[in-house]
Design a protein around this motif. Sequence first.
Motif, PDB file in Angstrom:
ATOM      1  N   GLU A 153       6.999  30.346   5.899  1.00 26.93           N
ATOM      2  CA  GLU A 153       7.310  31.488   5.040  1.00 26.93           C
ATOM      3  C   GLU A 153       8.194  32.511   5.744  1.00 26.93           C
ATOM      4  O   GLU A 153       8.868  33.310   5.098  1.00 26.93           O
ATOM      5  CB  GLU A 153       6.011  32.154   4.576  1.00 26.93           C
ATOM      6  N   ASN A 154       8.196  32.447   7.085  1.00 23.15           N
ATOM      7  CA  ASN A 154       9.004  33.384   7.871  1.00 23.15           C
ATOM      8  C   ASN A 154      10.235  32.714   8.476  1.00 23.15           C
ATOM      9  O   ASN A 154      10.933  33.325   9.286  1.00 23.15           O
ATOM     10  CB  ASN A 154       8.157  33.985   8.993  1.00 23.15           C
ATOM     11  N   THR A 209       0.066  32.512  16.757  1.00 26.29           N
ATOM     12  CA  THR A 209       0.024  31.084  16.441  1.00 26.29           C
ATOM     13  C   THR A 209      -0.214  30.260  17.692  1.00 26.29           C
ATOM     14  O   THR A 209      -1.056  29.348  17.711  1.00 26.29           O
ATOM     15  CB  THR A 209       1.332  30.641  15.766  1.00 26.29           C
ATOM     16  N   LYS A 261       2.293  26.772   7.542  1.00 27.67           N
ATOM     17  CA  LYS A 261       2.733  27.372   6.287  1.00 27.67           C
ATOM     18  C   LYS A 261       3.209  28.798   6.503  1.00 27.67           C
ATOM     19  O   LYS A 261       4.243  29.225   5.953  1.00 27.67           O
ATOM     20  CB  LYS A 261       1.586  27.351   5.267  1.00 27.67           C
ATOM     21  N   GLU A 262       2.480  29.544   7.335  1.00 29.45           N
ATOM     22  CA  GLU A 262       2.877  30.928   7.610  1.00 29.45           C
ATOM     23  C   GLU A 262       4.216  30.988   8.331  1.00 29.45           C
ATOM     24  O   GLU A 262       5.071  31.828   8.025  1.00 29.45           O
ATOM     25  CB  GLU A 262       1.796  31.622   8.444  1.00 29.45           C
ATOM     26  N   LEU A 263       4.415  30.095   9.292  1.00 30.14           N
ATOM     27  CA  LEU A 263       5.693  30.047   9.990  1.00 30.14           C
ATOM     28  C   LEU A 263       6.816  29.659   9.033  1.00 30.14           C
ATOM     29  O   LEU A 263       7.939  30.169   9.134  1.00 30.14           O
ATOM     30  CB  LEU A 263       5.629  29.044  11.145  1.00 30.14           C
ATOM     31  N   ASP A 317      11.241  26.123   6.099  1.00 31.16           N
ATOM     32  CA  ASP A 317      10.051  25.515   5.489  1.00 31.16           C
ATOM     33  C   ASP A 317      10.100  23.991   5.416  1.00 31.16           C
ATOM     34  O   ASP A 317       9.175  23.358   4.917  1.00 31.16           O
ATOM     35  CB  ASP A 317       9.827  26.084   4.089  1.00 31.16           C
ATOM     36  N   ARG A 375      -9.611  32.127  14.383  1.00 26.65           N
ATOM     37  CA  ARG A 375      -9.102  33.225  13.547  1.00 26.65           C
ATOM     38  C   ARG A 375      -9.517  34.601  14.047  1.00 26.65           C
ATOM     39  O   ARG A 375      -8.916  35.599  13.640  1.00 26.65           O
ATOM     40  CB  ARG A 375      -9.572  33.024  12.106  1.00 26.65           C
ATOM     41  N   TYR A 378       7.136  22.047   7.213  1.00 29.45           N
ATOM     42  CA  TYR A 378       5.878  22.142   6.476  1.00 29.45           C
ATOM     43  C   TYR A 378       5.941  21.255   5.234  1.00 29.45           C
ATOM     44  O   TYR A 378       4.975  20.554   4.910  1.00 29.45           O
ATOM     45  CB  TYR A 378       5.606  23.590   6.071  1.00 29.45           C
ATOM     46  N   GLU A 400      -2.390  25.838   8.127  1.00 31.78           N
ATOM     47  CA  GLU A 400      -2.239  27.208   7.645  1.00 31.78           C
ATOM     48  C   GLU A 400      -1.166  27.948   8.440  1.00 31.78           C
ATOM     49  O   GLU A 400      -0.339  28.671   7.874  1.00 31.78           O
ATOM     50  CB  GLU A 400      -3.571  27.954   7.773  1.00 31.78           C
ATOM     51  N   ARG A 401      -1.182  27.766   9.777  1.00 27.50           N
ATOM     52  CA  ARG A 401      -0.190  28.434  10.608  1.00 27.50           C
ATOM     53  C   ARG A 401       1.205  27.886  10.346  1.00 27.50           C
ATOM     54  O   ARG A 401       2.194  28.625  10.363  1.00 27.50           O
ATOM     55  CB  ARG A 401      -0.547  28.267  12.081  1.00 27.50           C
ATOM     56  N   VAL A 405       3.631  36.939  15.095  1.00 23.88           N
ATOM     57  CA  VAL A 405       3.235  35.687  14.441  1.00 23.88           C
ATOM     58  C   VAL A 405       3.302  34.526  15.420  1.00 23.88           C
ATOM     59  O   VAL A 405       2.384  33.702  15.506  1.00 23.88           O
ATOM     60  CB  VAL A 405       4.125  35.410  13.210  1.00 23.88           C
TER      61      VAL A 405
END
Length: 382
Positions: free
Chosen positions: A286-287, A178, A282-284, A290, A41, A293, A279-280, A174
């Motif tokens: 959201e962009n 990632t 999930k972030e991907l 989905d 991180r 995930y 976590e990554r 991102v």
Amino acid sequence: MVDDLKKGLEGVLVAESELSSIDGDAGRLIYRGYPIEDLARGATYEEVLYLLWNGHLPHADELEAFTESLTEERTVNDDVLATMERLADADERPMAALRTAVSMFSATEPEGDADPEDLDATARKGRRITAKIPTALAAFERYRLDEEPVDPDPDLGLAANFLYMLTGEQPDDVAAETFDQALILHADHGLNASTFTSMVIGSTMADIYSAVTGGVAALSGPLHGGANQDVMEVLIEIDESNKDPLEWVEEATDEGRRIPGFGHRVYNVKDPRARILQERSKELAENGDDKWYDITTTIENYLSEEKGLVEKGIAPNVDFYSGSVYYQLGIPIDMYTPIFAMSRAGGWIAHVLEYQDDNRLIRPRARYTGPEDETFVSLDER
């Protein structure tokens, strides 16, 4: 007295190392004392390489010089590119193409056959290997698509540059972050099969090109690398089945089918690298899309809670989430294991340097179980 047999060297200590440590019961991984979570991180892959190779995190000026030295070595020889093109045309497997490329790198080594005990020269050669692997891999993929390779961009870090050379487009922040994080997570992991292979080769004082080529070869085996590809193929199968993911996984487990990405020879709890990549993912999601995930978390929750695999010491490993992360970054599925090698090469090199600093030829023994008193018969009497 009969010596104890340890098949696969299970639990046998063969070396001491300051590079990485795994606590399988606590789900903890450290590189030179730093928790993997902090490095993933807060650091870059280049910083982690420096840490593994030099024993400490770099200061700003050290990192700048180190990154510049890596950047300067990214270009690969035209003969290597021509070979990548021929292998792509022959539909060669990406790991085999990478194995060939690493072996070829030595042909243009500017320091030639340096004294094998000159560890500074070995480190410089290792730096060149690490810098060139992304370029060769990206070129191979471009040739498979009947497209020309993309030259390295000196303004991009190693992770972002690889994605750029692979796709021809600069990744967004991102995606770059990632992928950089994924490289950090795979950089080292104790004395696994490919690392041990590299160390055995290094213990003979063979050059670092040979050691890394051997590491690639060991990683190509399905029992070591490749599980993230298996995971992604299962996720695609679920998606194309048009079934609810929970329904699919229930049917699969009832049929006795093994779901890849669960279980590890060292971890008895969830792999800490899997937590970070989740976590990554999930972030991907959201962009973008989905569904990957959602499918992975559905499978994890079902197998962990309904089937109680975690209680049996079978939890998600790093491959369970890396596959879908790579897929969302637009990376071809059969390039997942070569990417693993691209990252782990840094760890292989670190272990060879560490072991050769106090070298002893690795030479285990086998217990003979064959006949003892055969009588030789000449050829004309057999």
